[in-house]
Write a protein that holds these residues in place. Structure first.
Motif, PDB file in Angstrom:
ATOM      1  N   HIS A 177       0.814  -1.212   0.000  1.00  0.00           N
ATOM      2  CA  HIS A 177       0.000   0.000   0.000  1.00  0.00           C
ATOM      3  C   HIS A 177       0.851   1.268   0.000  1.00  0.00           C
ATOM      4  N   ALA A 178       1.840   1.340   0.881  1.00  0.00           N
ATOM      5  CA  ALA A 178       2.652   2.553   0.976  1.00  0.00           C
ATOM      6  C   ALA A 178       3.478   2.763  -0.287  1.00  0.00           C
ATOM      7  N   GLU A 179       4.057   1.698  -0.814  1.00  0.00           N
ATOM      8  CA  GLU A 179       4.881   1.815  -2.020  1.00  0.00           C
ATOM      9  C   GLU A 179       4.075   2.368  -3.191  1.00  0.00           C
ATOM     10  N   CYS A 238      -8.997   6.576   1.628  1.00  0.00           N
ATOM     11  CA  CYS A 238      -8.743   5.198   2.029  1.00  0.00           C
ATOM     12  C   CYS A 238     -10.031   4.527   2.479  1.00  0.00           C
ATOM     13  N   ALA A 297      -1.460   1.807   5.359  1.00  0.00           N
ATOM     14  CA  ALA A 297      -0.150   1.183   5.130  1.00  0.00           C
ATOM     15  C   ALA A 297      -0.027   0.029   6.109  1.00  0.00           C
ATOM     16  N   ALA A 309       1.197   4.052  -3.011  1.00  0.00           N
ATOM     17  CA  ALA A 309       0.748   5.405  -2.693  1.00  0.00           C
ATOM     18  C   ALA A 309       1.858   6.425  -2.912  1.00  0.00           C
ATOM     19  N   LEU A 310       3.057   6.125  -2.434  1.00  0.00           N
ATOM     20  CA  LEU A 310       4.174   7.056  -2.600  1.00  0.00           C
ATOM     21  C   LEU A 310       4.546   7.199  -4.073  1.00  0.00           C
ATOM     22  N   ASP A 368       5.241   4.126   7.698  1.00  0.00           N
ATOM     23  CA  ASP A 368       4.947   4.276   6.278  1.00  0.00           C
ATOM     24  C   ASP A 368       3.693   5.117   6.066  1.00  0.00           C
ATOM     25  N   ALA A 369       2.699   4.959   6.924  1.00  0.00           N
ATOM     26  CA  ALA A 369       1.464   5.735   6.785  1.00  0.00           C
ATOM     27  C   ALA A 369       1.733   7.222   6.974  1.00  0.00           C
ATOM     28  N   HIS A 370       2.555   7.572   7.967  1.00  0.00           N
ATOM     29  CA  HIS A 370       2.928   8.976   8.163  1.00  0.00           C
ATOM     30  C   HIS A 370       3.676   9.502   6.932  1.00  0.00           C
ATOM     31  N   VAL A 375       3.329   8.556   3.834  1.00  0.00           N
ATOM     32  CA  VAL A 375       2.350   8.778   2.764  1.00  0.00           C
ATOM     33  C   VAL A 375       1.637  10.114   2.965  1.00  0.00           C
TER      34      VAL A 375
END
Length: 372
Positions: free
Chosen positions: A78-80, A121, A99, A82-83, A104-106, A108
Motif C-alpha cells: 500500500h505505501a509503495e 482510504c 499502510a 501510494a508514494l 509508512d502511513a505517516h 504517505v
C-alpha cells in the motif's frame, strides 16, 4: 465523459471486481488504465472494457491519463504504491489499511501534503445506510449521552474461503488490521476519535491450512497475532471494548452496541453497507428497528472513491487519509500495548467526517457529485 475524473487501478485481485462494477460506466469517473503484477489479469480486464489500457505498474503511476490511482494491492504494498502515485503528482485512494505500518502511513500523508494531492482510504462501508443511520440516531440523542460501547468480530479465519490467504497472516494482516478498520472507522463516526488504548493479543496457532482453490491443503505460517482485544478511550469519555479474532467459530454478539444513559443502539455489521439499526430505549419492553435516515442506500465498494471525487475541494472526502491514519495508529497502539503491557496514548486524531445525507442508490450511482 470528457470531464470525468480519470482513475487507474493497481491490483486486480478478488476485491477489484466489486470496485470495477461500481466505477465502470459511472458519469463522474472513467477507468483509463489497469495494472497488476500478473499481466494476464490486466490484459483480461482491458479486453472487457473499451478505453482501458493494460499497463505495467510504473507505467500506470506515471501515466498522464490518470488523475487518481486506486490501489487494491496487498497491505504490504500500500505505501509503495501510494508514494509512487504521489511522486507523480496524482491523488491516491487505497484499500485499507493506509499502510502496513504506522511509519509508512505517516510518510504517505506527509508526501501528499508536500505534493498538494489528496489521499483517500477504505473502508467506505461506513458511508452506507447502516452505520450512517446509527450515527444519526446517536447524534439526535436517541440513547442520551453515550457511556460505553462494545465491538466484536469473530471468524475462524479467511483461509477457509480465500484461495491465496497468505497476506492475512503477514505484516499488515491479522484480524485487527484486516477487519479492524471497518469497526474502528465506524466507532470514530459514532463516538469520535480515540485518545488512548489498552490491549491484549495472542497467536493461538503457528500455521493455517488453505481450504479452497488450487492450493487447498497447503499450510501457511501465521506471523501476526490472530486474536486481539482491547479498550479504547474516546476523547469524549466513552469507553469501547473491542475484540477481533480469527480464532473463534461464531458469536451471537452484535457487531457494535452503543450504550447510553437512556437507551442502547445495536449497530449492524460495519463490513456491510446496510443492515438493521435497532434501538432499545429505557422503559421499553422490546427492540425497535429504525428506518434508514442517512447514508448511501444500497452502497457498494467504490462509493468512497466516488465521494472522494465528488468532494472536489468543497469539503474533506469522507473516506479520507487523516481518518485512516488515526484508525491505523489506534490499531497498532493496541498491539504495542499488548506487547509492552501498558496504556498507550495516541499522537493522531481525526474528526468524524461530514455525515452522509440519505442518498438514494440511483442518485449516488449517477449523480454523486450533488450528494454533499
Amino acid at each position: 465523459m470528457g470531464d470525468a475524473h480519470r482513475v487507474g487501478v493497481v491490483g486486480l485481485g478478488v476485491i477489484s471486481r466489486a470496485y470495477l462494477d461500481t466505477l465502470i460506466g459511472h458519469p463522474a469517473v472513467r477507468v483509463t488504465a489497469v495494472a497488476d503484477l500478473d499481466a494476464a489479469r490486466s490484459t483480461a480486464v482491458a479486453a472487457e472494457v473499451p478505453g482501458v489500457a493494460a499497463l505495467t505498474v510504473e507505467e500506470l503511476l506515471s501515466s498522464p491519463d490518470v488523475d487518481t490511482v486506486l490501489s487494491l494491492t496487498v497491505p504490504a504494498a500500500h505505501a509503495e504504491i501510494a508514494l509512487g502515485a504521489i511522486g507523480h503528482g496524482k491523488n491516491v485512494y487505497g484499500e485499507k489499511p493506509l499502510a502496513a505500518g504506522l511509519t509508512d502511513a505517516h510518510a504517505v500523508m506527509a508526501a501528499a501534503v508536500k505534493a498538494g494531492v489528496g489521499v483517500g482510504c477504505a473502508p467506505d462501508t461506513v458511508l452506507g445506510a447502516g452505520i450512517q443511520t446509527a450515527r444519526a440516531a446517536v447524534g439526535a440523542g436517541r440513547i442520551g449521552r453515550p457511556q460505553f460501547a462494545t465491538a466484536v468480530m469473530v471468524t475462524p479465519g479467511h483461509e477457509r474461503w480465500h484461495p491465496h490467504p497468505d497476506f492475512y497472516y503477514t505484516a499488515g494482516g491479522g484480524p485487527l488490521l484486516d477487519m479492524g478498520p471497518y469497526y474502528f472507522s465506524s466507532l470514530v463516526h459514532l463516538l469520535g476519535p480515540v485518545r488512548a488504548v489498552i490491549g491484549a493479543a495472542g497467536r493461538l496457532r503457528a500455521e493455517r491450512v488453505i481450504g479452497s482453490g488450487p492450493r487447498a491443503g497447503e499450510r501457511i505460517p501465521v506471523e501476526v497475532d490472530s486474536h486481539v482485544s482491547g479498550v479504547l478511550e474516546h476523547v469524549g469519555g466513552t469507553l469501547t471494548t473491542i475484540t477481533t479474532s480469527f480464532d473463534g467459530v461464531a458469536t451471537t454478539a452484535a457487531p457494535i452496541e452503543v450504550h447510553g444513559e437512556t437507551g442502547t443502539l445495536a449497530v449492524p455489521d460495519p463490513n456491510r453497507f446496510d443492515g438493521e439499526v435497532r434501538l432499545f430505549e429505557l422503559g421499553d419492553t422490546q427492540w425497535r428497528t429504525l428506518p434508514p435516515s442517512a447514508g448511501y442506500v444500497d452502497g457498494a465498494r467504490g462509493v468512497g472513491l466516488l465521494d472522494f471525487v465528488a468532494a472536489e475541494g468543497q469539503r474533506a472526502p469522507r473516506a479520507n487519509g487523516e481518518l485512516a491514519l488515526h484508525v491505523l495508529e489506534t490499531m497498532t497502539a493496541l498491539l504495542r500495548s499488548s506487547a509492552e503491557g501498558r496504556r498507550i496514548e495516541l499522537t493522531t486524531s481525526a474528526e468524524p467526517p461530514v455525515p452522509v445525507p440519505l442518498t438514494a442508490a440511483q442518485e449516488w450511482r449517477g449523480a454523486v457529485r450533488d450528494a454533499r
